[in-house]
Design a protein around this motif. Structure first.
Motif, mmCIF file in Angstrom:
data_model
loop_
_atom_site.group_PDB
_atom_site.id
_atom_site.type_symbol
_atom_site.label_atom_id
_atom_site.label_comp_id
_atom_site.label_asym_id
_atom_site.label_seq_id
_atom_site.Cartn_x
_atom_site.Cartn_y
_atom_site.Cartn_z
ATOM 1 N N GLU A 183 1.036 -1.205 -0.017
ATOM 2 C CA GLU A 183 0.127 0.040 0.220
ATOM 3 C C GLU A 183 0.884 1.407 0.238
ATOM 4 N N PRO A 184 0.489 2.375 -0.751
ATOM 5 C CA PRO A 184 1.289 3.344 -0.690
ATOM 6 C C PRO A 184 1.774 4.298 0.473
ATOM 7 N N LYS A 185 0.727 4.254 1.179
ATOM 8 C CA LYS A 185 0.863 5.088 2.567
ATOM 9 C C LYS A 185 2.016 4.082 3.445
ATOM 10 N N ASP A 207 5.777 5.098 4.550
ATOM 11 C CA ASP A 207 6.102 5.178 6.128
ATOM 12 C C ASP A 207 7.355 4.140 6.049
ATOM 13 N N ALA A 208 7.289 3.005 5.543
ATOM 14 C CA ALA A 208 8.513 2.178 5.449
ATOM 15 C C ALA A 208 9.682 3.069 4.983
ATOM 16 N N LEU A 239 13.257 3.582 7.133
ATOM 17 C CA LEU A 239 14.465 3.183 6.496
ATOM 18 C C LEU A 239 15.366 4.032 6.194
ATOM 19 N N LEU A 240 15.066 5.205 5.961
ATOM 20 C CA LEU A 240 15.952 6.557 5.792
ATOM 21 C C LEU A 240 16.595 6.651 7.145
ATOM 22 N N VAL A 291 4.846 -3.370 7.680
ATOM 23 C CA VAL A 291 4.654 -3.984 6.371
ATOM 24 C C VAL A 291 3.769 -5.298 6.397
ATOM 25 N N LEU A 292 4.172 -6.223 7.404
ATOM 26 C CA LEU A 292 3.563 -7.269 7.609
ATOM 27 C C LEU A 292 1.991 -7.179 8.009
ATOM 28 N N LYS A 293 1.632 -6.087 8.779
ATOM 29 C CA LYS A 293 0.195 -5.786 9.117
ATOM 30 C C LYS A 293 -0.418 -5.187 7.826
ATOM 31 N N SER A 294 0.078 -4.445 7.082
ATOM 32 C CA SER A 294 -0.476 -4.232 5.777
ATOM 33 C C SER A 294 -0.812 -5.444 4.708
ATOM 34 N N HIS A 295 0.074 -6.427 4.606
ATOM 35 C CA HIS A 295 0.142 -7.444 3.773
ATOM 36 C C HIS A 295 -1.106 -8.222 4.332
#
Lengths: 96, 96, 96, 96
Positions: C12-14, C18-19, C23-24, C64-68
């Motif tokens: 998902e774009p949002k 956030d990721a 990561l930055l 990322v896991l939650k979104s997946h």
């Protein structure tokens, strides 16, 4: 199957007793999950209980590790067995 | 103490049976460590056994998690309980 | 080397944004540890920083896991790809 | 922000250099994931990369830990700082 071998270094009696108490509690917890599984449990409830047992096992491990560091590793240079002790400890600390 | 509550979704019978067998083995393993602790075990031997039990518990958890994903989470959109299921699963998957 | 392949399902774009932000921050943290290592750091200080970066990476993974789970796994039954999705997710959730 | 403080014990130069090399690789890997996130990656591909970076960080941590045990903890009894060293090491080894 013997789970131990003759070794000059031992787990401190006090820590051994604490580990025994904690593991008796872990055993009881596992028996509790087994009882849950006789019914119709919800998956996440089972996962929560497994996670709780894992946390309790972490605590036993931490107590034993701390004792090992204090009583054996910290004096390894004096005994001359630094390499052996560090190698075997790194082996067991590796991620499972 | 009741470790479960009334819930419409249940752990699949086959997986429940597999989990029971694995946990009986875990219980036996814990009893084995308790027996070790009656003697004068070496710290690292105890740590190795704890790590082995944790590995076995990980396997139980993986089987239950897989079943939960397949049988409940994968059909959450159809049932309309996606948010509830994902939230509670993320809670239990968080690092302890 | 391409780190991805053509796939019908996307992050998902949002969540992707956030990721990226997280990561930055992780990258900056790693650069900070690299700077530490130009001096004469104390081992435990380095270990603390590594642990902190690991914690930050856990948080990216959780998002990322939650979104997946929400956007792909929860509707797997509807799409008919439950087995494939669950198998690949179990693979990546296994302990490293 | 200073990530270190004056400390009589230091990370061994060889291990420090190895850690630098590994962390430069980790930094590059994080940059690779950031590049992935500029496109439309699949969630599980991102999770796989995060897991890989965490595995690489584990290896850095293991090398630093091993050096710390060998060069500082093993001689703690000789220096008389066993309690301090063991306490701070247990703190950083606790599960995040």
């Amino acid at each position: 199957m013997s789970l131990t071998h003759e070794h000059p270094l031992h787990l401190e009696p006090k820590v051994r007793e604490d580990a025994r108490r904690r593991l008796l509690s872990v055993k009881g917890h596992v028996e509790g999950i087994l009882k849950m599984l006789e019914g119709e449990p919800y998956c996440v409830d089972v996962l929560k209980q497994i996670k709780a047992v894992q946390g309790a096992l972490d605590k036993v491990g931490e107590a034993v590790l701390k004792s090992h560091l204090e009583h054996h590793v910290a004096s390894a240079a004096q005994r001359g067995d630094t390499d052996a002790l560090v190698d075997e400890l790194m082996e067991v600390l590796k991620y499972r």
